[in-house]
Motif scaffolding. Structure first.
Motif, short mmCIF file in Angstrom:
data_model
loop_
_atom_site.label_atom_id
_atom_site.label_comp_id
_atom_site.label_asym_id
_atom_site.label_seq_id
_atom_site.Cartn_x
_atom_site.Cartn_y
_atom_site.Cartn_z
N PHE A 189 0.41 1.17 4.74
CA PHE A 189 1.87 1.23 4.86
C PHE A 189 2.46 -0.16 5.12
O PHE A 189 3.45 -0.57 4.49
CB PHE A 189 2.24 2.19 6.00
N ALA A 190 1.85 -0.89 6.01
CA ALA A 190 2.35 -2.23 6.35
C ALA A 190 2.28 -3.17 5.15
O ALA A 190 3.22 -3.94 4.89
CB ALA A 190 1.57 -2.80 7.52
N ARG A 191 1.18 -3.10 4.41
CA ARG A 191 1.03 -3.99 3.25
C ARG A 191 2.01 -3.63 2.13
O ARG A 191 2.52 -4.51 1.43
CB ARG A 191 -0.40 -3.93 2.75
N LYS A 192 2.26 -2.35 1.96
CA LYS A 192 3.17 -1.91 0.90
C LYS A 192 4.55 -2.53 1.08
O LYS A 192 5.21 -2.92 0.11
CB LYS A 192 3.26 -0.39 0.90
N ALA A 207 -1.07 6.87 4.94
CA ALA A 207 0.07 5.96 4.81
C ALA A 207 1.33 6.71 4.40
O ALA A 207 2.44 6.40 4.87
CB ALA A 207 -0.25 4.86 3.81
N SER A 208 1.21 7.69 3.52
CA SER A 208 2.38 8.42 3.03
C SER A 208 3.07 9.17 4.16
O SER A 208 4.31 9.26 4.19
CB SER A 208 1.96 9.39 1.93
N ARG A 209 2.30 9.70 5.10
CA ARG A 209 2.90 10.41 6.23
C ARG A 209 3.63 9.45 7.18
O ARG A 209 4.69 9.76 7.72
CB ARG A 209 1.82 11.19 6.99
N ILE A 210 3.06 8.25 7.37
CA ILE A 210 3.72 7.24 8.21
C ILE A 210 5.04 6.81 7.56
O ILE A 210 6.08 6.74 8.23
CB ILE A 210 2.80 6.02 8.43
N GLU A 211 4.99 6.57 6.26
CA GLU A 211 6.20 6.16 5.54
C GLU A 211 7.28 7.23 5.63
O GLU A 211 8.46 6.94 5.90
CB GLU A 211 5.86 5.88 4.08
N GLU A 212 6.88 8.47 5.41
CA GLU A 212 7.84 9.57 5.47
C GLU A 212 8.48 9.69 6.85
O GLU A 212 9.69 9.88 6.98
CB GLU A 212 7.11 10.88 5.11
#
Length: 606
Positions: free
Chosen positions: A275-278, A236-241
């Motif tokens: 990522f989507a839930r965050k 998720a962190s890589r998608i967000e970045e």
């Protein structure tokens, strides 16, 4: 909105019960001696408020405002935390927005309740009194995210104090700009706004904004779709970045993302889900077949692995139904593309019968339709009769004789995605705007792509009949004497047939300033088939100011007093006067005597 209604007295409890029916999302709290099944009973008001406080978004108190203030004061903490509070007198005449007018929607709630009860809303917030759009509520109304709510008070203060305020908007609904005061200027670009250096600013944009006044209020329309292609196991962190970098590099705001889009199957990837839930972003998945039908601009390895021309661009375009803003950007194991939503919302047209004009006779569904509309279109006279019910609406008024123009404008606005109320006196299907609208569609060969709902109203003939007694208890015929749309020869033949057939005759539009002789000619035709003593009811301005009701006969019909607001009812052979009433026999006397039609008549009875 989760809502609690509190009342103290018997009369207040009755009003609370009525309001509970109109607001099904509410809970009703009543003293133990007045509470019924399904209502929440209390013995002490202070204890009941303490228990309920914090569990509801808004409170409605049917009691004196002073009582509500004293009861609530120990629980109040501040503007950002307190609920909306509305107070109503127990007779239901005034609905006061007491607390949280804008921040908690109490102003809108007060207007809504007043609308439903036929009461008067009492609003004291400065922007409303100065007829300035509630700037801080724009996000809620249009689904925009307010990036910096702490600037709301400063911007609103600048508007109210006449200071220079700049507006820049490149996305979202623009109707809110109507009615802005002269000190609020619209700018065509961010750079132009920056150079002008206004005291405060309002931005509605998906773009990053820098170098603006510290009092700039920034709204983010939810109009971006991020298409994502990814391998399995991406964190998720890589998608967000990656998403943050793409938007930042291209000058767009993360807060404007409406949703994510990808190929079916990838929406269950743990990293993408996290990522989507965050960020509370829905994921729109598309099948391989749907993706194959797209023709994205960038070549993709997905053609080899999945048999589709691309994932991120195709998914973004499918979900947004708009234009590609950012073509595919590649990262390790991730591809991203961004599209802007440009599909217009589906409009709706309400064709609303207002009844005779008195708001007491406006139906509940008509009130709901007017409440739900963005814009109200109608004949000037009819709009003036409901002015107090539509104070915050866009009003487009017309003169008599402009029915097709009204119909055309209603069609255009609803086609553009607006919610439109096209109002009609009486019932819209009886010589009303429903007929004009559908005739316009037929003439112009138009096919609506919006929803149409027709709201019936109390017709002029029903209103007139109720004032006269029971003149329409048997078969009757309605005939308009206006020869503007129907030749007089046709009208005259209809009058003969109705008179010969012994129908009670209801005459609409009997006379106007320019048309006086038709009523006299109609009287002469009917006298060929009915005696001069035939009872006649004459009703002008039914249930409106200047109401006039006369019971006379065919010989003494006051044709010189008739106008377009007059309804004339001419009896048949079984109509008679009964004191001040006009009565037409239904035939119950024959049934009582055991007549041969007794069984059938019993089934036909209303």
């Amino acid at each position: 909105m989760k809502l609690a209604i509190f009342a103290l007295t018997r009369r207040g409890s009755e009003l609370g019960g009525r309001l509970k029916e109109l607001l099904p999302e509410s809970d009703l709290y009543l003293p133990l001696k007045f509470a019924r099944e399904g209502e929440r009973a209390f013995e002490g008001l202070r204890e009941a408020i303490a228990d309920a406080f914090g569990r509801y978004e808004a409170f409605v108190f049917i009691m004196a405002a002073g009582v509500a203030v004293r009861i609530l004061s120990p629980h109040l903490k501040g503007k950002d935390e307190d609920p909306g509070v509305v107070v109503i007198d127990e007779k239901g005449r005034f609905v006061v927005s007491l607390l949280g007018g804008h921040s908690r929607g109490a102003n809108e709630l007060a207007r809504r309740i007043a609308f439903l009860l036929g009461a008067r809303p009492v609003i004291t917030t400065s922007s409303d009194l100065n007829e300035i759009p509630p700037i801080d509520l724009l996000g809620k109304k249009f689904g925009w995210e307010l990036e910096n709510p702490e600037s709301s008070a400063s911007v609103i203060s600048a508007i109210l104090n006449g200071e220079d305020v700049g507006v820049y908007q490149d996305a979202g609904e623009e109707s809110w700009q109507e009615g802005l005061p002269p000190n609020v200027r619209i700018f065509k670009s961010l750079e132009e706004l920056r150079r002008a250096k206004p005291k405060a600013a309002i931005l509605i944009t998906e773009k990053a904004a820098e170098g603006l006044p510290h009092t700039a209020l920034i709204f983010r329309p939810k109009n971006l779709v991020v298409g994502i292609g990814l391998h399995r196991g991406v964190e998720a962190s890589r998608i967000e970045e990656a998403v943050l970098k793409v938007l930042r590099d291209h000058g767009f705001s993360f807060r404007s993302i409406r949703n994510l889009a990808t190929v079916k199957g990838r929406e269950e990837e743990p990293g993408l889900l996290e990522f989507a839930r965050k960020f509370n972003l829905p994921i729109d998945p598309f099948s391989l077949e749907e993706l194959r039908r797209q023709n994205p601009p960038s070549p993709s390895a997905a053609l080899r692995s999945l048999g589709v021309p691309g994932v991120c661009e195709s998914a973004a375009l499918l979900s947004s139904r708009g234009k590609l803003l950012i073509p595919k950007v590649k990262f390790k194991d991730i591809t991203l593309a961004v599209a802007r939503i440009e599909a217009k919302p589906r409009g709706k047209l309400y064709i609303v019968g207002l009844g005779p004009g008195d708001s007491d006779h406006l139906t509940f569904n008509a009130r709901k339709a007017l409440e739900g509309a963005d814009v109200v279109i109608g004949y000037r006279k009819y709009l003036s009769q409901i002015a107090e019910l539509i104070p915050q609406k866009e009003i487009l008024s017309f003169e008599m004789g402009s029915e097709l123009e009204r119909a055309e404008l209603a069609f255009e606005l609803a086609s553009s995605g607006r919610k439109v109320a096209l109002v009609s006196g009486g019932d819209p299907g009886i010589y009303g705007m429903a007929g004009a609208f559908f005739e316009f569609l037929n003439m112009e060969k138009k096919v609506p792509d919006f929803e149409i709902e027709i709201i019936p109203g109390i017709s002029a003939l029903s209103a007139a009949s109720s004032l006269l007694g029971s003149p329409l208890s048997s078969d009757f015929a309605c005939i308009s004497l206006s020869d503007l749309l129907v030749p007089w020869e046709v009208i005259a033949e209809r009058l003969r047939k109705a008179a010969e057939g012994d129908f009670v005759i209801v005459l609409y539009n009997p006379a106007s300033k320019a048309r006086r002789e038709q009523l006299l000619r109609a009287k002469e035709i009917i006298l060929q088939y009915r005696p001069p003593s035939t009872p006649v009811g004459f009703v002008r301005n039914a249930f409106r100011e200047g109401q006039e009701v006369k019971l006379t006969d065919l010989e003494h019909l006051p044709e010189h007093e008739a106008n377009m607001s007059t309804i004339i009812l001419i009896g048949n052979s079984s109509t008679f006067k009964f004191g001040k009433w006009m009565i037409t026999l239904r035939g119950y006397k024959d049934i009582r005597k055991g007549g041969k039609n007794e069984g059938k008549e019993s089934r036909d009875r209303s």
